[in-house]
Structures are given as C-alpha cells and as structure tokens.
Design an enzyme around this catalytic site. Sequence first.
Site, PDB file in Angstrom:
ATOM      1  N   ARG A 292     -85.232 117.938  71.548  1.00 11.73           N
ATOM      2  CA  ARG A 292     -83.922 118.208  72.161  1.00 11.73           C
ATOM      3  C   ARG A 292     -83.622 117.232  73.286  1.00 11.73           C
ATOM      4  O   ARG A 292     -82.461 116.939  73.559  1.00 11.73           O
ATOM      5  CB  ARG A 292     -83.846 119.664  72.630  1.00 11.73           C
TER       6      ARG A 292
ATOM      7  N   GLU B 162     -95.846 126.209  78.053  1.00  8.58           N
ATOM      8  CA  GLU B 162     -95.604 127.624  78.374  1.00  8.58           C
ATOM      9  C   GLU B 162     -96.171 128.469  77.221  1.00  8.58           C
ATOM     10  O   GLU B 162     -96.668 129.558  77.418  1.00  8.58           O
ATOM     11  CB  GLU B 162     -94.091 127.833  78.522  1.00  8.58           C
TER      12      GLU B 162
HETATM   13  P1  AMP Z   1     -92.907 122.903  79.991  1.00  7.06           P
HETATM   14  O1  AMP Z   1     -93.831 121.831  79.525  1.00  7.06           O
HETATM   15  O2  AMP Z   1     -93.585 124.226  80.149  1.00  7.06           O
HETATM   16  O3  AMP Z   1     -92.089 122.527  81.206  1.00  7.06           O
HETATM   17  O4  AMP Z   1     -91.887 123.152  78.805  1.00  7.06           O
HETATM   18  C1  AMP Z   1     -90.869 122.308  78.616  1.00  7.06           C
HETATM   19  C2  AMP Z   1     -90.699 121.963  77.166  1.00  7.06           C
HETATM   20  O5  AMP Z   1     -90.772 123.096  76.310  1.00  7.06           O
HETATM   21  C3  AMP Z   1     -89.356 121.376  76.970  1.00  7.06           C
HETATM   22  O6  AMP Z   1     -89.441 120.378  75.995  1.00  7.06           O
HETATM   23  C4  AMP Z   1     -88.514 122.552  76.543  1.00  7.06           C
HETATM   24  O7  AMP Z   1     -87.587 122.126  75.595  1.00  7.06           O
HETATM   25  C5  AMP Z   1     -89.481 123.537  75.959  1.00  7.06           C
HETATM   26  N1  AMP Z   1     -89.334 124.897  76.487  1.00  7.06           N
HETATM   27  C6  AMP Z   1     -90.249 125.543  77.241  1.00  7.06           C
HETATM   28  N2  AMP Z   1     -89.836 126.783  77.534  1.00  7.06           N
HETATM   29  C7  AMP Z   1     -88.618 126.905  76.985  1.00  7.06           C
HETATM   30  C8  AMP Z   1     -87.656 127.965  76.942  1.00  7.06           C
HETATM   31  N3  AMP Z   1     -87.890 129.152  77.538  1.00  7.06           N
HETATM   32  N4  AMP Z   1     -86.508 127.728  76.292  1.00  7.06           N
HETATM   33  C9  AMP Z   1     -86.280 126.535  75.688  1.00  7.06           C
HETATM   34  N5  AMP Z   1     -87.137 125.520  75.681  1.00  7.06           N
HETATM   35  C10 AMP Z   1     -88.309 125.703  76.308  1.00  7.06           C
END
Ligand code: AMP
Length: 180
Positions: free
Chosen positions: A65, A102
């Site tokens: 995305r 996450e």
């Molecule tokens: P992080 O590495 O935990 O900051 O997660 C960020 C990545 O995971 C990004 O590429 C986001 O697109 C995706 N992502 C993580 N959590 C979500 C969420 N609750 N909704 C949409 N995308 C998420």
Amino acid sequence: MNDTAHQQYLVKLLRDVPDFPQPGIIFKDITPLLANPRAVQIVVSEIVRHFKDLRIDAVAAVEARGFILGAMIAQGLNVPFVPIRKAGKLPFHKLTEEYALEYGRAAIEMHTDALPKGARVLIHDDVLATGGTATAAGNLVNRLGAVVAGYSFVINLSFLAGEKNLRSSFLIDPHYLVKV
Ligand code: AMP
C-alpha cells in the site's frame, strides 16, 4: 481547508475492518480514500508541501500500500521512487532486513543500487503501527550509506509506540495526516 478540517474529511474515508488479518486487529483500510481522487490529491499535495523544502533526494516506500501514494509523492517532489519489497520479490542484488510486525514477523528488501551514498531519503507507508516496518526500511537506507531525512504516513496508530520508536532510533518526528 485547515488541518482539523482535513483530518475530519480524511477520517471519514478510512474504513475500520475488525479482526483482519487476525482476531484483535482493527485493520485501517485506505481503499475508500483511494477511490476518491479529490482526497488522494489532498493527501499527496499535503505531504509534498510538508517535505518540499527538506532537500529530499528520493522517496522509498514499502510494499504494497505504501507504493500507491509513495510513487505520487516522489512525482510531486520530482525525485526517484525506490521500492522496498517483501523478501523474494526484487530481481537484482539486494539487502534484507528482518523485523517484528504488529502481527507476526517479516523481512523486507531493497536493491543495492537503489540509492547513492549520502542521499536524503523520505520513507513512506500508509500506516504507522509499531514502527517495525519503518525502522527496518530506515535500516536498509542506512546500510546503503544513505540518510533517512523523513518519515511520512497517512495514519498513525498512536496507541502503539511507532512514533516514539522512530524518534529514538532515527531522531525523526514522523509526519502523518491522521492520528487515531
Ligand atoms: P508496523 O511495522 O507495526 O508499524 O506496521 C506497519 C505496517 O503494517 C504497514 O505496512 C501497515 O500497512 C501495516 N499495518 C499494521 N497494522 C495495521 C493496521 N491496524 N491497519 C492497516 N495496516 C496495518
């Protein structure tokens, strides 16, 4: 529109999808925003306006995305677009970073010839959650001898520590349009 009006307008175009991709996660779906050309224009021009005087040499964005708006931001700043992809997708010589998500673990990659040494790079993704992906992207940039000059997101999930983690690891205040 002022910043608050922007934020209220954009929030209505973000869809919460509960329990995707697994129970307990509320997925922030940007597809209603992407379906609205005016909203896309507002988002891209706001990000370009914020970074245009910060001497950005390239925009690196994270699959998948992050590519959508990241490519438009690179065009708006008139700088190269650098794709950061999930492991195994890039065809040429590459560097790999592993990190915690996450939900689960992942690895991302960047071509070794993607950035010249010393290039000032803006890293873009749609959502800042724990900051794991953004940190891994920043590590790839640094391993190529380039500099992380900024972070840009559409949404900051402020109940997670992403913003704090990027401040402590890269001494950068991430820019985002919507905080939830
Ligand atoms: P992080 O590495 O935990 O900051 O997660 C960020 C990545 O995971 C990004 O590429 C986001 O697109 C995706 N992502 C993580 N959590 C979500 C969420 N609750 N909704 C949409 N995308 C998420």
